[in-house]
Design a protein around this motif. Structure first.
Motif, mmCIF file in Angstrom:
data_model
loop_
_atom_site.group_PDB
_atom_site.id
_atom_site.type_symbol
_atom_site.label_atom_id
_atom_site.label_comp_id
_atom_site.label_asym_id
_atom_site.label_seq_id
_atom_site.Cartn_x
_atom_site.Cartn_y
_atom_site.Cartn_z
ATOM 1 N N VAL A 97 0.996 -1.085 0.034
ATOM 2 C CA VAL A 97 -0.100 0.012 -0.169
ATOM 3 C C VAL A 97 0.859 1.301 0.046
ATOM 4 C CG1 VAL A 97 -1.816 1.410 1.214
ATOM 5 C CG2 VAL A 97 -1.947 -1.240 1.017
ATOM 6 N N GLY A 98 0.554 2.141 -1.008
ATOM 7 C CA GLY A 98 1.436 3.501 -0.953
ATOM 8 C C GLY A 98 2.538 3.297 -1.817
ATOM 9 N N GLU A 99 2.806 1.980 -2.445
ATOM 10 C CA GLU A 99 4.092 1.772 -3.462
ATOM 11 C C GLU A 99 3.564 2.660 -4.765
ATOM 12 O OE1 GLU A 99 5.552 -1.586 -5.971
ATOM 13 O OE2 GLU A 99 4.831 -2.177 -4.339
ATOM 14 N N SER A 100 4.474 3.474 -5.328
ATOM 15 C CA SER A 100 4.587 3.950 -6.480
ATOM 16 C C SER A 100 4.695 3.167 -7.717
ATOM 17 C CB SER A 100 5.375 5.156 -6.565
ATOM 18 O OG SER A 100 5.326 5.936 -7.670
ATOM 19 N N VAL A 101 3.615 2.695 -8.287
ATOM 20 C CA VAL A 101 3.663 2.007 -9.494
ATOM 21 C C VAL A 101 4.645 2.718 -10.721
ATOM 22 C CG1 VAL A 101 2.493 0.880 -11.205
ATOM 23 C CG2 VAL A 101 1.810 0.795 -8.857
ATOM 24 N N ARG A 102 4.096 3.883 -10.980
ATOM 25 C CA ARG A 102 5.120 4.872 -11.947
ATOM 26 C C ARG A 102 4.417 6.136 -11.575
ATOM 27 N NH1 ARG A 102 1.225 3.680 -17.571
ATOM 28 N NH2 ARG A 102 -0.701 3.981 -16.317
ATOM 29 N N GLY A 103 5.386 7.012 -12.317
ATOM 30 C CA GLY A 103 5.239 8.596 -11.922
ATOM 31 C C GLY A 103 6.194 9.219 -12.840
ATOM 32 N N ASN A 104 5.608 10.565 -12.980
ATOM 33 C CA ASN A 104 6.520 11.610 -13.675
ATOM 34 C C ASN A 104 5.987 12.849 -13.483
ATOM 35 O OD1 ASN A 104 4.670 10.285 -15.656
ATOM 36 N ND2 ASN A 104 5.445 11.958 -16.981
ATOM 37 N N VAL A 105 6.943 13.998 -13.982
ATOM 38 C CA VAL A 105 6.617 15.092 -13.894
ATOM 39 C C VAL A 105 6.109 15.703 -15.382
ATOM 40 C CG1 VAL A 105 7.162 17.635 -13.553
ATOM 41 C CG2 VAL A 105 7.819 16.065 -12.163
ATOM 42 N N LEU A 106 4.825 15.793 -15.601
ATOM 43 C CA LEU A 106 4.370 16.316 -16.985
ATOM 44 C C LEU A 106 4.913 17.613 -17.653
ATOM 45 C CD1 LEU A 106 0.567 15.169 -16.291
ATOM 46 C CD2 LEU A 106 2.466 13.862 -17.154
ATOM 47 N N PRO A 107 4.759 17.786 -18.835
ATOM 48 C CA PRO A 107 5.399 18.988 -19.435
ATOM 49 C C PRO A 107 4.839 20.375 -18.678
ATOM 50 C CG PRO A 107 4.932 17.526 -21.104
ATOM 51 C CD PRO A 107 4.341 16.842 -19.715
ATOM 52 N N ASN A 108 3.672 20.210 -18.308
ATOM 53 C CA ASN A 108 2.973 21.303 -17.661
ATOM 54 C C ASN A 108 3.216 21.734 -16.276
ATOM 55 O OD1 ASN A 108 1.482 19.459 -16.239
ATOM 56 N ND2 ASN A 108 -0.399 20.091 -17.318
ATOM 57 N N GLY A 109 3.942 20.663 -15.751
ATOM 58 C CA GLY A 109 4.627 20.800 -14.334
ATOM 59 C C GLY A 109 4.065 19.924 -13.264
ATOM 60 N N ASP A 111 2.795 17.105 -11.009
ATOM 61 C CA ASP A 111 3.549 15.987 -10.517
ATOM 62 C C ASP A 111 2.445 14.531 -10.536
ATOM 63 O OD1 ASP A 111 5.983 14.673 -8.951
ATOM 64 O OD2 ASP A 111 4.152 14.029 -8.136
ATOM 65 N N LEU A 112 2.589 13.714 -11.360
ATOM 66 C CA LEU A 112 1.759 12.694 -11.449
ATOM 67 C C LEU A 112 2.270 11.197 -11.027
ATOM 68 C CD1 LEU A 112 -0.871 11.657 -12.841
ATOM 69 C CD2 LEU A 112 0.219 10.893 -14.881
ATOM 70 N N ARG A 113 1.554 10.567 -10.227
ATOM 71 C CA ARG A 113 2.218 9.260 -9.623
ATOM 72 C C ARG A 113 0.857 8.281 -9.502
ATOM 73 N NH1 ARG A 113 3.053 8.786 -4.170
ATOM 74 N NH2 ARG A 113 2.252 10.750 -3.645
ATOM 75 N N GLN A 114 1.121 7.033 -9.816
ATOM 76 C CA GLN A 114 0.006 6.215 -9.767
ATOM 77 C C GLN A 114 0.767 5.232 -8.436
ATOM 78 O OE1 GLN A 114 -0.011 3.153 -12.789
ATOM 79 N NE2 GLN A 114 -2.190 2.551 -12.289
ATOM 80 N N VAL A 115 -0.206 5.193 -7.713
ATOM 81 C CA VAL A 115 0.128 4.305 -6.249
ATOM 82 C C VAL A 115 -0.952 3.179 -6.040
ATOM 83 C CG1 VAL A 115 1.090 6.471 -5.220
ATOM 84 C CG2 VAL A 115 -1.147 5.898 -4.704
ATOM 85 N N ARG A 116 -0.284 2.263 -5.190
ATOM 86 C CA ARG A 116 -1.306 1.258 -4.924
ATOM 87 C C ARG A 116 -1.983 1.476 -3.746
ATOM 88 N NH1 ARG A 116 0.097 -3.329 -7.322
ATOM 89 N NH2 ARG A 116 2.188 -3.657 -8.372
ATOM 90 N N SER A 407 -5.443 -2.447 -5.687
ATOM 91 C CA SER A 407 -5.749 -1.465 -7.034
ATOM 92 C C SER A 407 -4.655 -0.269 -6.937
ATOM 93 C CB SER A 407 -7.139 -1.037 -7.001
ATOM 94 O OG SER A 407 -7.755 -0.514 -8.284
ATOM 95 N N THR A 408 -5.060 0.622 -7.716
ATOM 96 C CA THR A 408 -4.208 1.746 -7.883
ATOM 97 C C THR A 408 -5.121 3.230 -7.885
ATOM 98 O OG1 THR A 408 -3.994 1.835 -10.372
ATOM 99 C CG2 THR A 408 -2.279 0.835 -9.028
ATOM 100 N N LYS A 409 -4.637 4.110 -7.666
ATOM 101 C CA LYS A 409 -5.185 5.460 -7.932
ATOM 102 C C LYS A 409 -3.999 6.498 -8.055
ATOM 103 C CE LYS A 409 -5.338 7.348 -3.066
ATOM 104 N NZ LYS A 409 -6.164 7.706 -1.965
ATOM 105 N N TYR A 410 -4.516 7.617 -8.859
ATOM 106 C CA TYR A 410 -3.544 8.374 -9.268
ATOM 107 C C TYR A 410 -3.574 9.696 -8.379
ATOM 108 C CZ TYR A 410 -2.962 6.031 -13.802
ATOM 109 O OH TYR A 410 -2.604 5.109 -14.767
ATOM 110 N N VAL A 411 -2.337 10.075 -7.939
ATOM 111 C CA VAL A 411 -2.161 11.243 -6.927
ATOM 112 C C VAL A 411 -1.802 12.340 -8.026
ATOM 113 C CG1 VAL A 411 -1.067 12.259 -5.289
ATOM 114 C CG2 VAL A 411 -2.153 10.035 -5.214
ATOM 115 N N VAL A 412 -2.221 13.597 -8.292
ATOM 116 C CA VAL A 412 -1.793 14.758 -9.007
ATOM 117 C C VAL A 412 -1.410 15.714 -8.365
ATOM 118 C CG1 VAL A 412 -2.095 16.011 -11.292
ATOM 119 C CG2 VAL A 412 -3.007 13.746 -11.044
ATOM 120 N N THR A 413 -0.314 16.322 -8.192
ATOM 121 C CA THR A 413 0.276 17.471 -7.459
ATOM 122 C C THR A 413 0.547 18.438 -8.110
ATOM 123 O OG1 THR A 413 0.827 15.675 -5.675
ATOM 124 C CG2 THR A 413 1.536 18.228 -5.438
ATOM 125 N N GLY A 414 -0.217 19.846 -7.992
ATOM 126 C CA GLY A 414 0.000 20.932 -8.856
ATOM 127 C C GLY A 414 0.438 22.383 -7.876
#
Length: 420
Positions: A97-109, A111-116, A407-414
């Motif tokens: 739980v909380g493990e980051s499956v994938r993530g990156n910083v998008l061109p618009n800045g 921060d996108l993470r997919q977490v368990r 499962s996973t959910k996306y955490v998006v930080t702006g």
């Protein structure tokens, strides 16, 4: 199920849903501490658990249950200690739980993470062995899920005692005691109620024989992860090392014939049949295995039983195996596609091109190259304990460890981002 029974189930399911919400954000330390409390409590309560189990065993014997099934049902203080050790092993596993499956910083800045994240409320319908009650609960708790358990009526007293011990242990922890509950009742209607609890139960996992799994898959409105049925095949290629092939086949069939990753079919390339089949028949005969063969296999042994269409479909779970001679690797693959259950298949060959082609063409949860089908197992794969082996393709496939119970959910930080 009567109105009162239905209302009791709904109360239990709602408590499970509330417990899942409280369990999901807990840190690993809280969950591990609760699991250790459960393990210690099981050992301390072993005499009362054995007494409850004795009532189930006595009832099973009176009903004419086979000794092999009674052995699966029976608990001793030694077996309970082993179950407690298994719980401690789950506590030692990494928390998904909380493990980051994938993530990156998008061109618009952004921060996108997919977490368990936990699935929520996991309903588990299972047969026979009461140790599954504890195993399933421990895996669900470690992955942040509430467990709603429906074991077989034959183990009702045992399961009631085990869940009571676990709930009492949880009452002194940060994990809600309602995170582990039994489905009330022992009738088939209670199973149907669990299967129709969409909105309260997030996923169902059936563990048992084909009849149980098919009834859940066909009758459930709750999403189902299909597990277990294993009509597994060993294909002996034209380029096989015959000695290796005999050893692998014997292990795959006889090391533990009553489990889903045991081999139920052997397919032999015609070019190696003269060298392999007589040795294989001798080895299988010595191990007490009955071979159900096609005409070409039968030409090598008078004691080979004529195979029927049902034999190619069979998950024997016994010292029986279906055997066929095929003219090519592609014919072996065609047989597996028609009759296999999508669990585990193996090829024995010294040819890398043959191995690569077999792996590419066979559509099963696991494909073994020069190894026994018996290795399809969470512990053997290094995942730790498993909830089952999924033979479906959605969400999870193969041995289901802790990550597969999320499962996973996306955490998006702006930083004040708005979309133009």
């Amino acid at each position: 199920m009567s109105d009162s029974e239905a209302e009791e189930f709904l109360r239990v399911a709602r408590r499970a849903k509330a417990a899942a919400a409280g369990l999901a954000p807990l840190p690993r330390a809280a969950k591990d501490a609760a699991l250790h409390r459960i393990a210690d409590a099981l050992v301390a309560a072993a005499p009362e658990i054995v007494k409850a189990n004795g009532a189930d065993v006595a009832r099973a014997r009176e009903g004419g249950t086979s000794e092999s099934m009674i052995d699966r049902l029976s608990l001793s203080e030694e077996r309970i200690a082993a179950v407690a050790d298994a719980v401690r092993k789950v506590a030692a596993l990494p928390d998904p739980v909380g493990e980051s499956v994938r993530g990156n910083v998008l061109p618009n800045g952004l921060d996108l993470r997919q977490v368990r994240v936990p699935l929520g409320v996991v309903g588990i319908i299972y047969e026979g062995r009461p140790n599954v009650t504890v195993d399933a609960a421990a895996l669900c708790l470690k992955s942040g899920n509430a467990a709603l358990l429906r074991g077989s009526s034959s183990a009702y007293e045992s399961n009631t005692a085990l869940v009571g011990v676990m709930q009492e242990a949880l009452a002194g922890s940060d994990v809600p005691a309602d995170a582990v509950q039994l489905v009330p009742g022992t009738s088939r209607e209670s199973v149907k109620h669990l299967m129709r609890a969409r909105g309260l139960v997030d996923v169902l996992i059936p563990r048992g024989g084909a009849a149980l799994i098919n009834s859940v898959v066909e009758g459930s409105t709750v999403p189902v992860i299909e597990t277990g049925v294993g009509n597994c095949a060993v294909y002996v290629d034209a380029a096989a090392d015959v000695g290796m092939a005999v050893d692998i086949l014997l292990n795959a069939k006889t090391q533990r014939p009553s489990v889903c990753n045991a081999a139920e079919t052997v397919l032999v390339h015609a070019d190696v049949a003269d060298a392999f089949v007589p040795r294989a028949l001798d080895a299988l005969r010595s191990a007490g295995v009955t071979v159900h063969g096609d005409d070409r296999i039968r030409s090598y042994g008078d004691d080979v039983v004529a195979a029927t269409e049902d034999d190619w479909h069979a998950e024997y779970l016994s010292l029986d195996i279906a055997a066929r001679v095929v003219d090519s690797l592609d014919d072996a693959v065609a047989h597996i596609r028609e009759y296999g259950s999508g669990h585990t298949e193996a090829i024995v060959t010294t040819s890398q091109p043959a191995a690569r082609r077999f792996v590419a063409l066979v559509d099963s949860a696991a494909v073994m190259v020069n190894a026994s089908t018996r290795f399809t197992d969470g512990e053997e794969f290094g995942f730790g304990a498993e909830i089952g082996i999924s033979t479906q393709k959605l969400h999870a496939r193969g041995p289901m460890g802790l990550p597969e119970l999320t499962s996973t959910k996306y955490v998006v930080t702006g930083d004040g981002h708005v979309r133009g």
